[in-house]
Scaffold this active site. Sequence first.
Site, short mmCIF file in Angstrom:
data_model
loop_
_atom_site.label_atom_id
_atom_site.label_comp_id
_atom_site.label_asym_id
_atom_site.label_seq_id
_atom_site.Cartn_x
_atom_site.Cartn_y
_atom_site.Cartn_z
N HIS A 154 0.85 -1.19 0.00
CA HIS A 154 0.00 0.00 0.00
C HIS A 154 0.89 1.25 0.00
CE1 HIS A 154 -3.90 -1.97 1.79
NE2 HIS A 154 -3.48 -2.57 0.68
N GLU B 265 1.05 3.87 1.79
CA GLU B 265 1.59 4.30 3.08
C GLU B 265 2.81 3.47 3.47
OE1 GLU B 265 -1.55 3.46 2.30
OE2 GLU B 265 -2.98 4.26 3.74
N CYS C 154 -5.90 1.94 5.94
CA CYS C 154 -6.55 0.69 6.35
C CYS C 154 -5.93 0.21 7.66
CB CYS C 154 -6.39 -0.36 5.25
SG CYS C 154 -4.71 -1.01 5.11
N CYS D 41 -2.09 -0.42 7.38
CA CYS D 41 -1.31 0.81 7.31
C CYS D 41 -1.34 1.57 8.63
CB CYS D 41 -1.78 1.68 6.15
SG CYS D 41 -1.39 0.94 4.55
ZN LIG Z 1 -3.36 0.25 3.66
#
Ligand SMILES: [Zn+2]
Length: 151
Positions: free
Chosen positions: A47, A49, A77, A80
């Site tokens: 992801h 991040e 999420c 993250c």
């Molecule tokens: Zn994430």
Amino acid sequence: MGQALDEARAALETDDVPVGAVVVDGSGAIIGVGRNERELRQDPTAHAEVVAIRQAAWKLDDWHLTDATLVVTLEPCIMCAGAILAARIPRVVFGAWDDKAGAAGSVYDVLRDRRLNHSVEVVAGIEADACGELLTTFFRDGRWGGARGAR
Ligand SMILES: [Zn+2]
């Protein structure tokens, strides 16, 4: 947020869900950038991040990002949020809310859970329309590999 949006747009080139992130140090300098690279790398943890946090820690040669701000186009999420806490990042700025998987105030509020040993200041909704529009367009136009791309 402008740079995070640029990263999000770049994710479109690899058919990745357009999410972008930057890590900024205490002086305002960008020390990490990331875009969602899950499809590109076939890596479920890639992801935006996480990519940006890894780069920032590598650049500082220190996993303690205690002076940093993470700026991301979409609400983080759970994974993250965990990475943000693990890096001891004190401040997160995000664009669009993620009503289905957000962990910074919508579904969960992991970043401000007082039971944990680190709490994060959260600033939400910065350029939310531009950030959300990218995602809406991506999913509407079907540039998405069905269930494989579900976030
Ligand atoms: Zn994430």
